[in-house]
Design a protein around this motif. Structure first.
Motif, short mmCIF file in Angstrom:
data_model
loop_
_atom_site.label_atom_id
_atom_site.label_comp_id
_atom_site.label_asym_id
_atom_site.label_seq_id
_atom_site.Cartn_x
_atom_site.Cartn_y
_atom_site.Cartn_z
N ARG A 103 -38.37 -30.39 -2.74
CA ARG A 103 -37.20 -29.92 -1.87
C ARG A 103 -37.26 -30.03 -0.46
O ARG A 103 -38.09 -29.85 0.13
N ASP A 175 -35.43 -31.93 -6.34
CA ASP A 175 -34.73 -30.43 -6.35
C ASP A 175 -33.79 -30.57 -5.15
O ASP A 175 -33.23 -31.56 -4.88
N SER A 270 -18.51 -23.28 -5.51
CA SER A 270 -18.68 -23.03 -4.11
C SER A 270 -19.74 -24.31 -3.42
O SER A 270 -20.39 -25.04 -4.14
N ASP A 271 -19.80 -24.09 -2.07
CA ASP A 271 -21.00 -24.92 -1.32
C ASP A 271 -21.43 -23.84 -0.40
O ASP A 271 -20.95 -22.66 -0.14
N THR A 330 -28.91 -21.33 -4.92
CA THR A 330 -30.24 -21.13 -4.23
C THR A 330 -30.72 -19.75 -4.74
O THR A 330 -30.11 -18.97 -4.95
N ASN A 355 -33.18 -21.30 -9.04
CA ASN A 355 -34.41 -20.66 -9.17
C ASN A 355 -34.56 -19.27 -8.34
O ASN A 355 -33.99 -19.38 -7.25
#
Ligand code: NDP
Length: 455
Positions: A103, A175, A270-271, A330, A355
């Protein structure tokens, strides 16, 4: 740590384990959260099968086999030296080589990669494939960086990481912030360092050099395959459901695409800046164009569909009425208040694509209200499952068709659901699958550790 049977000696032992984790790394709150939730949920198994305690497995299982941190230096487009921190946590290799994503995000720290590596260990076990658990990344922020800056960063990151990975040792993947482009740059650097074409060292590769078809789609599609099993089991039709999906990245996009393919209506996504809502349904091709090709913001959706509502509050998405909510962005993005809002609006099922997206308090709300709940380590295991299929294809030096991979993915997700369900039936006779996922995966990892002795 709160456990249900406070006076029970197993519970006291779990408290001891948890306290030792907190004492060892007091600032790692995300890791503590993941360990606490896990330990609580396997309590009935430990009461029934105390040999897991007698063999000291719990003490070992909460401690990663190896934590690697390193400096990543690179030069930006202005010629200035930049320094980031790189991580790789090799959590558990009892059932296979370490495997888990990388990530790149400014919030990455040791706590985040440890919680992700811990969860990954059990998720990988649930897939039924021979892969251990790991995770890594960096606090590097890819947003706003030029392609050349991304390349220089990836090369520098891999220069150090290459010392610790290999097709039979540790196999990283993507990721958040790490997609096909970054995997490509890292693979190129690894190949240059090793002087050998070890295709199986990274997964999520491009189609031209050893990538698997359907890997890009796997996590999102897998989430929907799992959701479909859970809904079918409870006689809820997915094809008549209204769905909301947080995020608009890799997992969200393919969860939306598959949900729509199943006949569901996806009305919001969404973001990190905000969410869009359109009661007629979201056009997934437009979202793909904006996020995958133009690398734009979700607000840009309004250029094509001006009647769509946009709100600059990403957590506001949970106030949109729906039958199914899919948190796919997230960790800890869905809190208690949001959960209450969803329940008030009649949500029937929640399946975690990201996760640990739901806080413990939010999960409590869902369980108390008998909302069907698909936990991340089961629901989003499709990505790593297809990563393992990519490794298998690399070893055999052949390539399966999209349909072949997708068929295997569906089978794996159905089996994961079945295994979680049967562990729940054995130990709880309840509707929630969290304990089912944790117990089934813990048994698999712990049995392998016992077989291999104290190492
Ligand atoms: P991406 O980077 O592709 O997408 C993440 C998305 O989430 C982006 O749209 C981002 O918006 C958005 N986002 C970030 N924070 C928030 C927030 N607070 N509220 C709403 N949206 C937000 O990542 P992935 O899709 O790959 O991963 C998403 C999650 O799924 C992570 O938890 C990851 O660990 C997990 N996962 C991913 C797998 C995979 O195969 N990719 C496999 C298994 C799990 P913005 O563009 O503004 O940053």
């Amino acid at each position: 740590m709160q456990t249900t049977l406070v006076n029970n000696h197993v519970s006291a032992y779990l408290d001891e384990i948890y306290d030792s984790v907190v004492k060892r790394d007091p600032n790692e709150v995300e890791f503590h959260q993941a360990v606490a939730a896990f330990l609580q949920s396997i309590l009935p198994l430990l009461e029934k099968e105390p040999h897991y305690i007698e063999k000291g497995i719990l003490k070992q299982i909460v401690e990663p086999e190896r934590v690697i941190t390193f400096r990543v230096t690179w030069v930006d487009d202005n010629g200035e030296t930049q320094v980031n921190r790189g991580y790789r946590v090799q959590f558990n290799s009892a059932i296979g080589p370490f495997k888990g994503g990388l990530r790149f995000h400014p919030t990455v720290n040791q706590s985040i990669v440890k919680f992700l590596g811990f969860e990954q260990t059990f998720k990988n076990a649930l897939t039924g494939q021979p892969i251990g658990g790991g995770k890594g990344g960096s606090d590097f922020d890819p947003k706003g960086k030029s392609d050349m800056e991304i390349m220089r960063f990836c090369q520098s990151y891999m220069t150090e990481l290459a010392k610790h990975i290999g097709p039979d040792v540790d196999i990283p993947a993507g990721d958040i912030g790490v997609g096909a482009r970054e995997i490509g740059y890292m693979f190129g650097q690894y190949k240059r360092i090793r002087g050998a074409y070890e295709a199986g060292v990274l997964t999520g590769k491009g189609q031209e050099y050893g990538g698997s078809l359907a890997r890009k789609e796997a996590t999102g599609y897998g989430t929907i395959y799992f959701l479909n099993e859970m809904l079918k089991d409870n006689k809820i039709p997915l094809n008549r459901s209204t769905v909301i999906v947080s995020g608009s990245g890799n997992v969200s996009i393919y969860a939306m695409e598959k949900a729509i393919e199943f006949g569901a209506k996806v009305v919001a996504c969404s973001d990190s800046s905000g969410y869009i809502y359109n009661e007629k349904g979201i056009d997934i091709e437009t979202v793909k164009q904006i996020k995958e090709i133009e690398k734009g913001r979700i607000q840009d959706y309004l250029k094509k569909y001006p009647e769509t509502t946009y709100k600059e509050d990403c957590s506001g998405i949970w106030s949109v009425p729906c039958d199914v909510a899919l948190p796919c962005a997230t960790q800890n993005e869905l809190d208690e208040e949001s959960a209450k809002q969803l329940v008030k609006n009649g949500v029937k099922a929640v399946a975690e694509g990201a996760n640990m997206p739901s806080t413990p308090e939010a999960i409590e709300v869902f369980l108390k209200n008998n909302i069907l709940f698909g936990p991340a380590k089961a629901t989003n295991a499709g990505g790593v499952a297809v990563s393992q299929l990519e490794m298998a294809q690399n070893s055999m030096r052949l390539k399966w068709s999209f349909e072949e991979v997708d068929e295997k993915l569906q089978e794996i997700m159905k089996n994961i659901y079945k295994n979680c369900r049967s562990s729940v039936d054995e130990f709880y006779n309840a509707t929630n699958l969290i304990q089912g996922a944790n117990i089934a995966s813990f048994k698999k990892v712990a049995d392998a550790m016992i077989a291999q002795g104290v190492i």
